[in-house]
Design an enzyme around this catalytic site. Sequence first.
Site, PDB file in Angstrom:
ATOM      1  N   ASP A 118       0.828  -1.197   0.000  1.00 24.77           N
ATOM      2  CA  ASP A 118       0.000   0.000   0.000  1.00 24.77           C
ATOM      3  C   ASP A 118       0.873   1.262   0.000  1.00 24.77           C
ATOM      4  OD1 ASP A 118      -2.268   1.541   0.073  1.00 24.77           O
ATOM      5  OD2 ASP A 118      -2.593   1.325   2.228  1.00 24.77           O
TER       6      ASP A 118
ATOM      7  N   HIS B 256       3.045   3.334  -9.179  1.00 24.49           N
ATOM      8  CA  HIS B 256       2.940   1.883  -9.378  1.00 24.49           C
ATOM      9  C   HIS B 256       4.224   1.327 -10.002  1.00 24.49           C
ATOM     10  CE1 HIS B 256      -1.148   1.941  -8.068  1.00 24.49           C
ATOM     11  NE2 HIS B 256      -1.580   2.658  -9.100  1.00 24.49           N
TER      12      HIS B 256
ATOM     13  N   TRP C  16     -11.235  -2.534  -9.168  1.00 19.01           N
ATOM     14  CA  TRP C  16     -11.927  -2.194 -10.414  1.00 19.01           C
ATOM     15  C   TRP C  16     -12.689  -0.885 -10.278  1.00 19.01           C
ATOM     16  CZ3 TRP C  16     -10.684  -4.728 -14.699  1.00 19.01           C
ATOM     17  CH2 TRP C  16     -10.225  -6.049 -14.593  1.00 19.01           C
TER      18      TRP C  16
ATOM     19  N   LEU D  43      11.608 -20.443  -3.881  1.00 15.06           N
ATOM     20  CA  LEU D  43      10.541 -19.607  -3.346  1.00 15.06           C
ATOM     21  C   LEU D  43       9.254 -19.783  -4.139  1.00 15.06           C
ATOM     22  CD1 LEU D  43       9.731 -17.141  -1.448  1.00 15.06           C
ATOM     23  CD2 LEU D  43      10.315 -15.704  -3.434  1.00 15.06           C
TER      24      LEU D  43
ATOM     25  N   ARG E   2      -5.507  -2.293   8.490  1.00 12.06           N
ATOM     26  CA  ARG E   2      -6.606  -3.191   8.131  1.00 12.06           C
ATOM     27  C   ARG E   2      -6.084  -4.198   7.118  1.00 12.06           C
ATOM     28  NH1 ARG E   2      -7.946   1.957   6.136  1.00 12.06           N
ATOM     29  NH2 ARG E   2      -7.653   2.171   3.883  1.00 12.06           N
TER      30      ARG E   2
END
Length: 247
Positions: free
Chosen positions: A25, A42, A74, A136, A199
Site C-alpha cells: 500500500d 505503481h 476495479w 521460493l 486493516r
Amino acid sequence: MSSEKEVQIRKNQGIQPRHVAIIMDGNGRWAKNQGKSRISGHKAGIESVRRAVSFSVNHYLDALTLYAFSRENWNRPKKEVMDLLDLFIVVIESEINSLHKNNVCLKIIGDISRFSRRLQDSIYSAEEQTKSNQGLRLNIAANYGGRWDIVHGVRKIAGQVKDGLIQPEQIEEETLSSHLCLHKIAPVDLVIRTGGEYRISNFLLWQVAYSEFWFTDTLWPDFDEYVFEGALNAFAQRERRFGGTSI
C-alpha cells in the site's frame, strides 16, 4: 547472510517465518508526494517487488504472497485500472526469465477470467515455465478477495454435495481449506502492510487466522530490505500461542 541450515533451524523454532504475505500500500501517496502521476507510483512499486522477492530468496522463505490487485480495485478510475493491467503484463513478461533462473515458482491467485486474453496468456505461460521450480513460491494475488476465495471454495464443496461425493456432516475446516487458494503451501506466518493503514482489506481472510501482523508507515515504493528485515526481527520477538498459553 545465514546458511540455509541455520534458517531451517530458526524455522523449526518458530523464529523465522516460512510464509510472508504483504499488502503493498502507498504507491499513489508516494507519487503524490513526488509530484508524479499515480502510474509512476505503481512503476516505482515494481522495484520494491523486485527487492522483496530477492530478499525472500536470499532468506530462504518458503513462500511470499503479494496483494497486487483486489476485486475492489476495479472501482478505481478506468485509466488507472487499464494502466495497472498493462503494467502487469509488462512485468510478467520482463521478469519471468529472472524468476525462473532463481528457481522461483510463480502462481497467480484470484479470478483471472476478467483479464484480457493477452494477460491471461502471459499468466499461463509464466506459471507453466516455473511450475517445477523448487525454490521460493511467489504468489501474486490479482483480482483477488478473501470473501471471493471463501465463496468460491464453498461453491466447489456444494457441487460435491450435490453430486453425492460428500455428505454435509463430513465437511470440516480442512474440507474448506483444501478448496481455497494457497492450500498446498505453508500457512501464512506473517502479514506485512505498508502505507500506515491498519486493516487487511479483504486479503486472505481464512488463511491469516493465526498470522502475526506487522504494520509500517513506509510507503510501498520505499519498502526495502532494511524494512523487511525489521519485520522479520519483530516476528522473531513474538510468542505464538495459537489459542494456547505459554505457561
